[in-house]
Design a protein around this motif. Structure first.
Motif, PDB file in Angstrom:
ATOM      1  N   GLN A   4     -28.064  30.409 -46.651  1.00 57.89           N
ATOM      2  CA  GLN A   4     -29.480  30.723 -46.841  1.00 57.89           C
ATOM      3  C   GLN A   4     -29.674  31.319 -48.222  1.00 57.89           C
ATOM      4  OE1 GLN A   4     -32.483  30.378 -44.785  1.00 57.89           O
ATOM      5  NE2 GLN A   4     -33.143  30.707 -46.878  1.00 57.89           N
ATOM      6  N   ASP A  50     -22.350  31.213 -38.322  1.00 46.43           N
ATOM      7  CA  ASP A  50     -23.637  31.502 -37.683  1.00 46.43           C
ATOM      8  C   ASP A  50     -23.397  32.500 -36.551  1.00 46.43           C
ATOM      9  OD1 ASP A  50     -26.267  31.459 -36.890  1.00 46.43           O
ATOM     10  OD2 ASP A  50     -26.108  29.551 -35.825  1.00 46.43           O
ATOM     11  N   LEU A  81     -36.829  34.803 -48.130  1.00 47.63           N
ATOM     12  CA  LEU A  81     -36.139  33.537 -47.927  1.00 47.63           C
ATOM     13  C   LEU A  81     -36.635  32.518 -48.946  1.00 47.63           C
ATOM     14  CD1 LEU A  81     -36.306  33.295 -44.040  1.00 47.63           C
ATOM     15  CD2 LEU A  81     -34.449  34.210 -45.452  1.00 47.63           C
ATOM     16  N   HIS A  82     -35.737  31.687 -49.427  1.00 47.34           N
ATOM     17  CA  HIS A  82     -36.081  30.629 -50.378  1.00 47.34           C
ATOM     18  C   HIS A  82     -35.608  29.309 -49.781  1.00 47.34           C
ATOM     19  CE1 HIS A  82     -37.040  28.862 -54.229  1.00 47.34           C
ATOM     20  NE2 HIS A  82     -35.861  28.256 -54.214  1.00 47.34           N
ATOM     21  N   GLY A  83     -36.529  28.558 -49.228  1.00 44.37           N
ATOM     22  CA  GLY A  83     -36.177  27.288 -48.619  1.00 44.37           C
ATOM     23  C   GLY A  83     -35.601  27.476 -47.225  1.00 44.37           C
ATOM     24  N   SER A  84     -35.226  26.374 -46.652  1.00 44.91           N
ATOM     25  CA  SER A  84     -34.669  26.369 -45.310  1.00 44.91           C
ATOM     26  C   SER A  84     -33.164  26.614 -45.366  1.00 44.91           C
ATOM     27  CB  SER A  84     -34.913  25.008 -44.649  1.00 44.91           C
ATOM     28  OG  SER A  84     -36.289  24.756 -44.548  1.00 44.91           O
ATOM     29  N   PRO A  85     -32.592  27.106 -44.276  1.00 44.06           N
ATOM     30  CA  PRO A  85     -31.145  27.271 -44.254  1.00 44.06           C
ATOM     31  C   PRO A  85     -30.454  25.911 -44.198  1.00 44.06           C
ATOM     32  CG  PRO A  85     -32.064  27.790 -42.103  1.00 44.06           C
ATOM     33  CD  PRO A  85     -33.215  27.563 -43.031  1.00 44.06           C
TER      34      PRO A  85
END
Length: 57
Positions: free
Chosen positions: A51, A16, A34-38
Protein backbone atom coordinates in the motif's frame (compact mmCIF):
# COMPACT_ATOMS: atom_id res chain seq x y z
CA UNK A 1 17.49 15.45 4.52
CA UNK A 2 18.12 13.67 7.80
CA UNK A 3 16.98 10.17 8.69
CA UNK A 4 14.49 11.84 11.06
CA UNK A 5 12.68 13.73 8.27
CA UNK A 6 9.48 11.91 7.28
CA UNK A 7 9.33 10.76 3.67
CA UNK A 8 6.51 12.25 1.60
CA UNK A 9 5.92 8.92 -0.15
CA UNK A 10 6.21 5.40 1.23
CA UNK A 11 5.18 1.93 0.11
CA UNK A 12 4.33 -0.37 2.97
CA UNK A 13 4.57 -4.10 2.24
CA UNK A 14 4.09 -7.28 4.17
CA UNK A 15 1.90 -10.26 4.88
CA UNK A 16 -1.81 -9.49 5.02
CA UNK A 17 -2.09 -9.70 8.79
CA UNK A 18 -2.86 -7.58 11.84
CA UNK A 19 0.71 -6.25 12.02
CA UNK A 20 0.52 -4.93 8.45
CA UNK A 21 -2.85 -3.28 9.13
CA UNK A 22 -1.38 -1.71 12.28
CA UNK A 23 1.52 -0.25 10.24
CA UNK A 24 -0.91 1.29 7.74
CA UNK A 25 -3.08 2.62 10.57
CA UNK A 26 -0.01 4.14 12.26
CA UNK A 27 0.96 5.88 9.02
CA UNK A 28 -2.58 7.29 8.67
CA UNK A 29 -2.50 8.55 12.26
CA UNK A 30 0.85 10.23 11.48
CA UNK A 31 -0.68 12.33 8.69
CA UNK A 32 -0.23 10.03 5.69
CA UNK A 33 -3.14 9.23 3.39
CA UNK A 34 -3.65 6.23 1.15
CA UNK A 35 -2.41 6.67 -2.41
CA UNK A 36 -4.18 4.36 -4.83
CA UNK A 37 -5.46 0.89 -4.20
CA UNK A 38 -3.48 -1.82 -2.45
CA UNK A 39 -1.66 -4.42 -4.52
CA UNK A 40 -2.19 -8.02 -3.42
CA UNK A 41 -0.35 -11.16 -4.43
CA UNK A 42 0.05 -14.72 -3.21
CA UNK A 43 3.58 -16.07 -2.78
CA UNK A 44 2.52 -19.72 -2.61
CA UNK A 45 2.33 -19.58 1.15
CA UNK A 46 0.57 -16.38 2.18
CA UNK A 47 -1.08 -13.23 0.85
CA UNK A 48 1.32 -10.26 0.54
CA UNK A 49 0.02 -6.69 0.40
CA UNK A 50 1.56 -3.39 -0.73
CA UNK A 51 0.00 0.00 0.00
CA UNK A 52 1.39 3.37 -1.03
CA UNK A 53 0.90 6.30 1.32
CA UNK A 54 1.70 10.00 0.90
CA UNK A 55 2.26 12.61 3.58
CA UNK A 56 -0.38 15.33 3.80
CA UNK A 57 0.82 18.91 3.34
Amino acid sequence: MSDETPLRYRVLTGPDDRAFCARVSEALESGYRLHGSPAVTFNGERVIVAQAVVLED
